[in-house]
Design an enzyme around this catalytic site. Structure first.
Site, short mmCIF file in Angstrom:
data_model
loop_
_atom_site.label_atom_id
_atom_site.label_comp_id
_atom_site.label_asym_id
_atom_site.label_seq_id
_atom_site.Cartn_x
_atom_site.Cartn_y
_atom_site.Cartn_z
N CYS A 261 0.79 -1.13 -0.07
CA CYS A 261 0.14 -0.05 -0.12
C CYS A 261 0.92 1.31 0.16
O CYS A 261 0.95 2.06 1.01
CB CYS A 261 -0.69 -0.05 1.27
SG CYS A 261 -1.95 -1.19 1.41
N CYS B 68 -1.74 5.48 10.28
CA CYS B 68 -1.39 6.99 10.90
C CYS B 68 -2.79 7.21 11.75
O CYS B 68 -3.31 8.24 11.67
CB CYS B 68 -1.25 7.85 9.66
SG CYS B 68 -2.58 7.80 8.56
N PRO C 43 1.84 7.57 -0.80
CA PRO C 43 2.45 8.28 -1.88
C PRO C 43 3.96 7.91 -2.28
O PRO C 43 4.66 8.71 -2.84
CB PRO C 43 2.25 9.95 -1.66
CG PRO C 43 2.43 9.95 -0.11
CD PRO C 43 1.59 8.47 0.30
#
Length: 456
Positions: free
Chosen positions: A269, A391, A272
């Site tokens: 995953c 996160c 960015p």
């Protein structure tokens, strides 16, 4: 002449249309008006982000002075009122009279002539009484109602965090979300080695000459905290690949994983791409990073950054992390599972998260995370490492998920106390158990969870 308040109004109207996340809306809007002066773009960004991050508080203030509550207002008027209230309450350099007058003009420009008096009256009343605004009593309901309104956070989240972390820690987190944050960059050690003082000081001087305020990060030696940046792409060293934008909490993944020269890292995953590119740097020319994500756009973004940073040892490709790829079985010395999550640890950077998150959404995410774990776990070699990270600061997505992995799959927690930076020694107790939960603001970083597991 471009009316910046019209641009702000258009962006806020888009955010107000529905409750879906719109992570790139403001960024895309600013790119369209990149021709504007820096101060105008900064004003647009400040007001939009301010209205989003303080929306609950702003609505409370408006409702204290308006007979019509915000949820009953015309959408256009609601956005105009929020804009005006934010400027009056939180932007000292904008005269209150200007905020009121411009709001009235916006109403008139959009054919709400009959509501000009309403807009003017409520905003001027707020301006005259801003020191007298009453908030919920902190002693009632465990403090959740007060925290929700004053810090603009959904009450159910305040309840959840108070039960998990206590009132004091919860309030500290919420306060951190509302504070201005520097932009943190990770230096490309192949081009600006942090241990070569001459090269580092030269780069810092170039940034400072461009008007940037630079501070060395107190946790990681190869990170810098930047203030007074406009468009990061225009900074010295960007095109040359001297740095990547990345929060320190995210940089810790490569440190805790123990990525070394010659390692094979699989990141399922990846967008960015910050963690993949950091791994590529540490793995070196004899190592390999297999970086996958679910969309062409995300893969293009990773590839662009890899090219800019001269990371030639990274293989970027399309891949749905929920679907098992037999070609990757037993390949990874280190597997990164930085799974999609609620993002509750980065609300300070992405204000729209708190406007769209829901209890049902958290449940759905836990199911998605488990699907990714089940599809990917055997990419790790026997004896290899899985890094599970998010996160967020939600135990269901973090500690509970790690417990489930160790119970149902052939993995065990790994003590990584030695890999923690000295500045984070307070986290050693749980690092010995194989995980850390960084709360937002504890070390000036985003909220982040990292677990280190070994395949038996």
């Amino acid at each position: 002449m471009t009316n910046v308040r019209e641009i702000i109004l258009g962006i806020l109207m888009e955010y107000d249309k529905d409750d879906k996340k719109k992570p790139s809306l403001l960024k895309d809007a600013l790119e369209k008006v990149d021709y504007l002066e820096t101060r105008d773009k900064a004003f647009i960004k400040r007001v939009v982000e301010g209205c989003l991050e303080r929306q609950i508080q702003i609505d409370h203030i408006i409702n204290s002075f308006s007979k019509t509550p915000t949820n009953k207002m015309q959408p256009m008027i609601r956005s105009i009122m929020r804009m005006g209230t934010y400027q009056i309450m939180f932007m000292d350099y904008v005269p209150d009279s200007a905020a009121c007058n411009e709001a009235v003009k916006l109403a008139a420009n959009h054919k709400f002539q009959g509501l000009k008096g309403f807009v003017n009256g409520v905003l001027r009343n707020i301006s005259r009484n801003k020191e007298k605004i009453v908030y919920p009593d902190k002693s009632i309901d465990g403090g959740a109602e007060y925290l929700s309104v004053y810090y603009s956070m959904p009450k159910w989240l305040c309840d959840m965090w108070i039960s998990e972390y206590g009132l004091e820690k919860t309030e500290a987190m919420l306060d951190f979300f509302l504070q201005p944050r520097p932009t943190t960059i990770r230096l490309n050690q192949n081009k600006v080695p942090a241990d070569r003082e001459e090269a580092l000081n030269k780069f810092v001087r170039e940034l400072e000459e461009a008007g940037v305020v630079v501070k060395k990060n107190s946790v990681v030696p190869y990170a810098l905290d930047l203030e007074k940046t406009d468009n990061i792409k225009y900074l010295p060293g960007f095109e040359e690949g001297f740095f990547a934008v990345q929060d320190v909490s995210s940089m810790l993944v490569a440190e805790i994983a123990g990525v070394t020269k010659g390692c094979t890292v699989v990141d399922v995953c990846a967008a960015p791409g910050g963690k993949s590119l950091h791994a590529a740097e540490k793995a070196g020319k004899d190592g390999r990073v297999i970086s996958r994500d679910v969309s062409d756009r995300k893969c293009e973004l990773i590839t662009e950054n890899a090219t800019r940073l001269s990371a030639s040892n990274i293989d970027v490709g399309l891949g749905d992390a929920r679907l098992h790829d037999s070609n990757l079985e037993d390949m990874a010395d280190v597997l990164y599972l930085d799974v999609p999550c609620s993002g509750l640890g980065i609300i300070g950077r992405k204000n729209d998260i708190k406007l769209s998150v829901s209890k049902k959404g958290l449940e759905d995410l836990s199911n998605l995370q488990w699907d990714i774990v089940k599809a990917s776990w055997d990419y790790v070699k026997k004896g290899g490492i899985m890094i599970y990270s998010t996160c967020t600061v939600n135990k269901t997505e973090n500690q509970d998920m790690v417990k489930k992995i160790c119970q149902e799959l052939p993995f065990e927690a790994v003590d990584f106390e030695e890999q923690l930076p000295k500045a984070m020694s307070e986290l050693c107790r749980t690092a010995k158990k194989g995980y850390i939960q960084i709360l937002p603001g504890e070390y000036g970083t985003d909220g982040f969870f990292i677990a280190k597991l070994r395949r038996k």
